[in-house]
Design a protein around this motif. Structure first.
Motif, PDB file in Angstrom:
ATOM      1  N   LEU A   4     -44.904  10.436 -25.931  1.00  0.00           N
ATOM      2  CA  LEU A   4     -43.757   9.651 -25.468  1.00  0.00           C
ATOM      3  C   LEU A   4     -43.392   9.989 -24.034  1.00  0.00           C
ATOM      4  O   LEU A   4     -43.201   9.100 -23.191  1.00  0.00           O
ATOM      5  CB  LEU A   4     -42.555   9.888 -26.384  1.00  0.00           C
ATOM      6  CG  LEU A   4     -42.624   9.289 -27.792  1.00  0.00           C
ATOM      7  CD1 LEU A   4     -41.408   9.717 -28.603  1.00  0.00           C
ATOM      8  CD2 LEU A   4     -42.704   7.777 -27.731  1.00  0.00           C
ATOM      9  N   ASN A   5     -43.315  11.289 -23.742  1.00  0.00           N
ATOM     10  CA  ASN A   5     -42.899  11.709 -22.408  1.00  0.00           C
ATOM     11  C   ASN A   5     -44.007  11.553 -21.373  1.00  0.00           C
ATOM     12  O   ASN A   5     -43.725  11.406 -20.180  1.00  0.00           O
ATOM     13  CB  ASN A   5     -42.443  13.165 -22.430  1.00  0.00           C
ATOM     14  CG  ASN A   5     -41.167  13.353 -23.227  1.00  0.00           C
ATOM     15  OD1 ASN A   5     -40.401  12.406 -23.403  1.00  0.00           O
ATOM     16  ND2 ASN A   5     -40.917  14.560 -23.697  1.00  0.00           N
ATOM     17  N   GLY A   6     -45.244  11.586 -21.829  1.00  0.00           N
ATOM     18  CA  GLY A   6     -46.352  11.540 -20.886  1.00  0.00           C
ATOM     19  C   GLY A   6     -46.744  10.144 -20.457  1.00  0.00           C
ATOM     20  O   GLY A   6     -46.788   9.834 -19.260  1.00  0.00           O
ATOM     21  N   VAL A   7     -47.029   9.275 -21.403  1.00  0.00           N
ATOM     22  CA  VAL A   7     -47.548   7.947 -21.080  1.00  0.00           C
ATOM     23  C   VAL A   7     -46.488   6.871 -21.261  1.00  0.00           C
ATOM     24  O   VAL A   7     -46.237   6.058 -20.361  1.00  0.00           O
ATOM     25  CB  VAL A   7     -48.781   7.620 -21.951  1.00  0.00           C
ATOM     26  CG1 VAL A   7     -49.297   6.231 -21.634  1.00  0.00           C
ATOM     27  CG2 VAL A   7     -49.868   8.666 -21.744  1.00  0.00           C
ATOM     28  N   VAL A   8     -45.865   6.866 -22.426  1.00  0.00           N
ATOM     29  CA  VAL A   8     -44.956   5.772 -22.767  1.00  0.00           C
ATOM     30  C   VAL A   8     -43.771   5.712 -21.822  1.00  0.00           C
ATOM     31  O   VAL A   8     -43.500   4.675 -21.180  1.00  0.00           O
ATOM     32  CB  VAL A   8     -44.478   5.911 -24.232  1.00  0.00           C
ATOM     33  CG1 VAL A   8     -43.485   4.795 -24.561  1.00  0.00           C
ATOM     34  CG2 VAL A   8     -45.662   5.851 -25.178  1.00  0.00           C
ATOM     35  N   MET A   9     -43.028   6.800 -21.690  1.00  0.00           N
ATOM     36  CA  MET A   9     -41.820   6.781 -20.871  1.00  0.00           C
ATOM     37  C   MET A   9     -42.134   6.622 -19.382  1.00  0.00           C
ATOM     38  O   MET A   9     -41.368   6.023 -18.642  1.00  0.00           O
ATOM     39  CB  MET A   9     -41.018   8.066 -21.089  1.00  0.00           C
ATOM     40  CG  MET A   9     -40.147   8.028 -22.329  1.00  0.00           C
ATOM     41  SD  MET A   9     -38.992   6.631 -22.340  1.00  0.00           S
ATOM     42  CE  MET A   9     -37.991   6.977 -20.917  1.00  0.00           C
ATOM     43  N   THR A  10     -43.286   7.167 -18.945  1.00  0.00           N
ATOM     44  CA  THR A  10     -43.666   7.000 -17.535  1.00  0.00           C
ATOM     45  C   THR A  10     -43.881   5.535 -17.197  1.00  0.00           C
ATOM     46  O   THR A  10     -43.359   5.018 -16.198  1.00  0.00           O
ATOM     47  CB  THR A  10     -44.943   7.794 -17.240  1.00  0.00           C
ATOM     48  OG1 THR A  10     -44.716   9.180 -17.502  1.00  0.00           O
ATOM     49  CG2 THR A  10     -45.345   7.626 -15.783  1.00  0.00           C
ATOM     50  N   ALA A  11     -44.633   4.830 -18.051  1.00  0.00           N
ATOM     51  CA  ALA A  11     -44.896   3.400 -17.812  1.00  0.00           C
ATOM     52  C   ALA A  11     -43.614   2.589 -17.893  1.00  0.00           C
ATOM     53  O   ALA A  11     -43.352   1.724 -17.037  1.00  0.00           O
ATOM     54  CB  ALA A  11     -45.922   2.894 -18.820  1.00  0.00           C
ATOM     55  N   ILE A  12     -42.798   2.865 -18.915  1.00  0.00           N
ATOM     56  CA  ILE A  12     -41.549   2.114 -19.081  1.00  0.00           C
ATOM     57  C   ILE A  12     -40.604   2.370 -17.918  1.00  0.00           C
ATOM     58  O   ILE A  12     -39.998   1.433 -17.373  1.00  0.00           O
ATOM     59  CB  ILE A  12     -40.877   2.493 -20.413  1.00  0.00           C
ATOM     60  CG1 ILE A  12     -41.713   1.988 -21.593  1.00  0.00           C
ATOM     61  CG2 ILE A  12     -39.467   1.914 -20.487  1.00  0.00           C
ATOM     62  CD1 ILE A  12     -41.181   2.407 -22.944  1.00  0.00           C
ATOM     63  N   SER A  13     -40.478   3.622 -17.501  1.00  0.00           N
ATOM     64  CA  SER A  13     -39.534   3.980 -16.432  1.00  0.00           C
ATOM     65  C   SER A  13     -39.934   3.360 -15.100  1.00  0.00           C
ATOM     66  O   SER A  13     -39.078   2.852 -14.357  1.00  0.00           O
ATOM     67  CB  SER A  13     -39.446   5.502 -16.295  1.00  0.00           C
ATOM     68  OG  SER A  13     -38.989   6.092 -17.496  1.00  0.00           O
ATOM     69  N   ILE A  14     -41.226   3.392 -14.786  1.00  0.00           N
ATOM     70  CA  ILE A  14     -41.683   2.822 -13.513  1.00  0.00           C
ATOM     71  C   ILE A  14     -41.435   1.317 -13.489  1.00  0.00           C
ATOM     72  O   ILE A  14     -40.920   0.774 -12.500  1.00  0.00           O
ATOM     73  CB  ILE A  14     -43.176   3.136 -13.285  1.00  0.00           C
ATOM     74  CG1 ILE A  14     -43.365   4.641 -13.056  1.00  0.00           C
ATOM     75  CG2 ILE A  14     -43.722   2.344 -12.099  1.00  0.00           C
ATOM     76  CD1 ILE A  14     -44.812   5.063 -12.934  1.00  0.00           C
ATOM     77  N   LEU A  15     -41.802   0.637 -14.565  1.00  0.00           N
ATOM     78  CA  LEU A  15     -41.601  -0.807 -14.624  1.00  0.00           C
ATOM     79  C   LEU A  15     -40.112  -1.150 -14.583  1.00  0.00           C
ATOM     80  O   LEU A  15     -39.694  -2.083 -13.876  1.00  0.00           O
ATOM     81  CB  LEU A  15     -42.238  -1.371 -15.891  1.00  0.00           C
ATOM     82  CG  LEU A  15     -42.094  -2.893 -16.103  1.00  0.00           C
ATOM     83  CD1 LEU A  15     -42.669  -3.653 -14.919  1.00  0.00           C
ATOM     84  CD2 LEU A  15     -42.763  -3.316 -17.404  1.00  0.00           C
ATOM     85  N   PHE A  16     -39.310  -0.392 -15.312  1.00  0.00           N
ATOM     86  CA  PHE A  16     -37.864  -0.644 -15.342  1.00  0.00           C
ATOM     87  C   PHE A  16     -37.244  -0.446 -13.962  1.00  0.00           C
ATOM     88  O   PHE A  16     -36.442  -1.274 -13.505  1.00  0.00           O
ATOM     89  CB  PHE A  16     -37.207   0.286 -16.361  1.00  0.00           C
ATOM     90  CG  PHE A  16     -35.715   0.142 -16.447  1.00  0.00           C
ATOM     91  CD1 PHE A  16     -35.141  -0.949 -17.075  1.00  0.00           C
ATOM     92  CD2 PHE A  16     -34.877   1.106 -15.902  1.00  0.00           C
ATOM     93  CE1 PHE A  16     -33.767  -1.087 -17.157  1.00  0.00           C
ATOM     94  CE2 PHE A  16     -33.505   0.978 -15.983  1.00  0.00           C
ATOM     95  CZ  PHE A  16     -32.953  -0.120 -16.614  1.00  0.00           C
ATOM     96  N   ALA A  17     -37.611   0.640 -13.288  1.00  0.00           N
ATOM     97  CA  ALA A  17     -37.055   0.916 -11.958  1.00  0.00           C
ATOM     98  C   ALA A  17     -37.441  -0.172 -10.963  1.00  0.00           C
ATOM     99  O   ALA A  17     -36.610  -0.616 -10.157  1.00  0.00           O
ATOM    100  CB  ALA A  17     -37.542   2.282 -11.465  1.00  0.00           C
TER     101      ALA A  17
END
Length: 257
Positions: free
Chosen positions: A42-55
């Motif tokens: 979750l912290n490595g791949v999932v949240m990184t992709a979601i956070s970058i796209l969201f920002a």
């Protein structure tokens, strides 16, 4: 509200996961092993992709909406100044034509005021040539084509040329204003942002869905949950405020002719 309802939300989420996963067993370690396995993903791949796209989506949305407001405000102020100048030029025309010119300007100002209402449907604002300022322009054409018949010999050519220039600028400013107002994001854009917010909330609930964590750090978890929900609520409020240029904190300041 989110602080005091976190326990209910967490239990509801846990029960939903158990029902959807159809687990027939219960972890005796309180889910610690599951937590150690899933959190790195979750912290490595999932949240990184979601956070970058969201920002990226949020920054693009805010910058575009704010620039749209600035463009609308700038065009509106320039349009207003040219209308003021045109009103003063009307006094230099013969009295027989002044009322007709003033009537055109009054109707145009009323039309602009209606377009600036917060509840107006911006998709229905026309950028066509069917508005009162063109009546003013057509009258100028008639006057220029037949000065002697209209008693225009007393009007300076410079006044007529200034009137032409002012009308052309007003048309250009209005076109820029309407174009900026109608430059909006599609519904899919906002649906994507909402889905990303929902995904981040779900990730938080997954990472805190452990009996030991909820028991030992209940207050801290509820505090972080309320901060997360509050942040997303603030993002929504600012975006909603910026979406309507004539309503809210970031509204375009009213102008007067």
């Amino acid at each position: 509200v989110s602080f005091f309802t976190f326990a209910f939300t967490s239990h509801l989420f846990h029960d939903a996961v158990q029902f959807l996963s159809n687990n027939s067993w219960k972890a005796v370690d309180g889910g610690i092993l599951q937590w150690e396995v899933i959190v790195p993903t979750l912290n490595g791949v999932v949240m990184t992709a979601i956070s970058i796209l969201f920002a990226n989506l949020i920054s693009t949305t805010y910058i575009s909406l704010r620039n749209r407001q600035i463009a609308v405000h700038s065009s509106l102020n320039s349009e207003t100044e040219d209308i003021r100048g045109l009103i003063m030029l009307v006094d230099y025309y013969p009295e027989s034509k002044r009322e007709m010119f003033r009537s055109c300007l009054r109707r145009y100002i009323i039309m602009v005021a209606q377009e600036l209402q917060p509840d107006v449907d911006i998709t229905k604002i026309r950028v066509s040539n069917n508005f009162p300022i063109l009546d003013f322009l057509n009258s100028l054409h008639d006057i220029s084509a037949s000065k002697e018949d209209h008693g225009m010999e007393t009007v300076s050519p410079a006044i007529i040329q200034q009137s032409y220039d002012s009308v052309q600028r007003i048309i250009a400013w209005r076109t820029n204003r309407v174009t900026a107002l109608q430059s909006t994001f599609p519904g899919l854009h906002y649906a994507t942002i909402a889905s990303l917010i929902f995904a981040m909330l779900v990730v938080f609930l997954i990472e805190t869905d452990r009996d030991l964590i909820l028991f030992l750090d209940s207050f801290q978890i509820r505090l972080m949950w309320s901060m997360l929900v509050g942040t997303f609520t603030a993002i929504f409020c600012i975006g909603y405020d910026l979406s309507n240029p004539f309503l809210g904190t970031y509204q375009v300041s009213p102008v007067r002719c």
